[in-house]
Design an enzyme around this catalytic site. Structure first.
Site, PDB file in Angstrom:
ATOM      1  N   LYS A 193       0.871  -1.184   0.000  1.00 46.57           N
ATOM      2  CA  LYS A 193       0.000   0.000   0.000  1.00 46.57           C
ATOM      3  C   LYS A 193       0.903   1.227   0.000  1.00 46.57           C
ATOM      4  CE  LYS A 193      -3.496   2.410   2.782  1.00 46.57           C
ATOM      5  NZ  LYS A 193      -3.589   2.824   4.201  1.00 46.57           N
ATOM      6  N   HIS A 226      -4.859   2.036  14.334  1.00 42.02           N
ATOM      7  CA  HIS A 226      -5.213   0.635  14.072  1.00 42.02           C
ATOM      8  C   HIS A 226      -4.036  -0.258  14.434  1.00 42.02           C
ATOM      9  CE1 HIS A 226      -2.886   1.916  10.568  1.00 42.02           C
ATOM     10  NE2 HIS A 226      -2.595   0.647  10.370  1.00 42.02           N
ATOM     11  N   ASP A 262      -2.195  -3.694  12.781  1.00 39.91           N
ATOM     12  CA  ASP A 262      -2.214  -4.367  11.476  1.00 39.91           C
ATOM     13  C   ASP A 262      -2.759  -5.780  11.634  1.00 39.91           C
ATOM     14  OD1 ASP A 262      -1.165  -2.127  10.326  1.00 39.91           O
ATOM     15  OD2 ASP A 262       0.858  -2.930  10.056  1.00 39.91           O
ATOM     16  N   HIS A 282      -1.053   1.971  15.943  1.00 35.73           N
ATOM     17  CA  HIS A 282      -0.301   3.061  15.311  1.00 35.73           C
ATOM     18  C   HIS A 282      -1.204   3.867  14.384  1.00 35.73           C
ATOM     19  CE1 HIS A 282       0.150  -0.512  12.732  1.00 35.73           C
ATOM     20  NE2 HIS A 282       0.326   0.286  11.699  1.00 35.73           N
TER      21      HIS A 282
HETATM   22  C1  AKG Z   1      -0.898   1.863   7.069  1.00 39.56           C
HETATM   23  O1  AKG Z   1      -0.845   2.072   5.856  1.00 39.56           O
HETATM   24  O2  AKG Z   1      -1.674   1.060   7.584  1.00 39.56           O
HETATM   25  C2  AKG Z   1       0.017   2.596   7.964  1.00 39.56           C
HETATM   26  O3  AKG Z   1      -0.051   2.366   9.151  1.00 39.56           O
HETATM   27  C3  AKG Z   1       0.971   3.576   7.385  1.00 39.56           C
HETATM   28  C4  AKG Z   1       1.878   4.204   8.392  1.00 39.56           C
HETATM   29  C5  AKG Z   1       2.831   5.176   7.750  1.00 39.56           C
HETATM   30  O4  AKG Z   1       2.511   5.794   6.736  1.00 39.56           O
HETATM   31  O5  AKG Z   1       3.934   5.351   8.289  1.00 39.56           O
END
Ligand code: AKG
Length: 355
Positions: free
Chosen positions: A214, A233, A235, A289
């Site tokens: 992503k 959230h 992961d 995070h």
């Molecule tokens: C996500 O894409 O789920 C993130 O947590 C991205 C975190 C970030 O951009 O450092």
């Protein structure tokens, strides 16, 4: 559910105030601010651990063991770490940053040709969060989401054709990162006192463990103290890896406050995800995070989620880690059931497609 507005368009429109859908409620405002200011404040407090993996290649067993112990400790106490000497060529990381940025620098109309369609289940492609939760909250980012490994499951037809080297670079990155994934799962297995191939096998091995990329594109935001690029959230993955363009933004919830991650040159951020938390019976932590935005610079991050197959494997605490004194902390669930469970449990905020 209407089509999601592109945040890039909003950001370029010259507004000084963000639309109300992007304004986070009071309850989410703790340590919420411009990422550049938050990272300065965080310099004083506790830091996400930095783990040098060079020792893993040492001929000296003691050195290797010490390195495993560092990873174990970071995964246990934080569930997130900066890793250096990870084995990914730095030049390849630079190329990945370049092709991703070049894609997002294309005119919006060109990117729209890759638009995903979440309502019909086509989650791969160019997208923005849909306001499909009760509060209608939106995130200050656009993204591109697609599978990058294994080769026989990827659908190249939906990958960016511009820049012309996007496919070659991203494929190469997928293969090389795949080797890092195996290595880290071995180290994490050893850290739990297990045989080194254990976690990798339990998660589906070379055939079935999927790597999803992503690319998060966070435009400049006029009110970064009110918005979130990505809402809080954990992961759902087994492991996640994050690279970025050296603009701060990642925050992790640790010790009752949000800690803003420093930008550590040549490092990759590695997160323990829910699947690994489950298999390890909670010894390794899947940390909460979120992503901050800022007033000055576009931030781009590349998050790779390593996921087991949806229905083939039942995820549960490994037998070796369950005993009379340490009962199983998680009920058995397939990955798909875990996703559904999380959706159901969530009282506010929407299902975030990729993680
Ligand atoms: C996500 O894409 O789920 C993130 O947590 C991205 C975190 C970030 O951009 O450092």
């Amino acid at each position: 559910v209407s089509a999601a507005p592109r945040v890039e368009i909003l950001a370029k429109s010259g507004i000084n105030e963000i639309p109300t859908e992007y304004v986070r409620p009071e309850s989410e405002r703790l340590d919420l601010g411009d990422a550049f200011e938050e990272v300065k404040k965080a310099a004083e407090g506790p830091q996400i651990p930095l783990v040098d993996l060079e020792g893993l290649d040492s001929p000296d067993e003691e050195v290797r063991r010490a390195c495993v112990e560092e990873v174990r400790k970071a995964a246990t106490e934080w569930g997130v770490m900066h890793i250096v000497n990870h084995g990914l060529p730095l030049e390849l990381i630079e190329q990945l940053r370049k092709v991703g940025r070049e894609f997002f620098d294309l005119p919006i109309e060109q990117k729209e040709q890759y638009a995903n369609d979440q309502s019909s289940g086509k989650i791969q492609g160019y997208g923005s969060k849909l306001a499909n939760n009760a509060s209608g909250q939106l995130e200050w980012e656009d993204y591109f989401f697609h599978l990058i490994f294994p080769d026989d499951k990827i659908d190249i037809s939906i990958w960016p054709k511009q820049p012309t080297d996007y496919i070659e670079v991203t494929k190469k990155f997928g293969r090389q990162l795949r080797a890092v994934v195996t290595k880290m799962l071995e180290v994490l297995s050893l850290g739990l006192g297990l045989e080194e191939g254990k976690l990798h096998r339990e998660l589906g091995g070379m055939e079935d463990l999927l790597l999803q990329l992503k690319i998060n594109y966070y435009p400049i935001c006029p009110q970064p103290d009110l918005a979130l690029g990505v809402e809080a959230h954990t992961d759902i993955s087994a492991l996640s890896f994050i690279l970025h363009n050296m603009v701060p933004g990642l925050q992790v919830y640790y010790g009752g406050r949000w800690i803003t991650a420093k930008c550590v040159p040549d490092s990759i951020i590695m997160h323990v995800g829910d699947c690994l938390e489950i298999l390890s019976n909670g010894q390794y932590k899947s940390i909460l995070h979120r992503g901050l935005v800022n007033k000055e610079k576009v931030r781009v991050s590349w998050a790779v989620f390593c996921e087991p197959p949806k229905d083939k494997i039942v995820l549960k605490p490994l037998e070796e880690l369950v005993a009379d004194g340490t009962p199983a902390k998680f009920p058995p669930r397939t990955f798909e059931q875990h996703i559904q469970h999380k959706l159901f449990r969530k009282t506010r905020g929407a299902f975030k497609t990729p993680n």
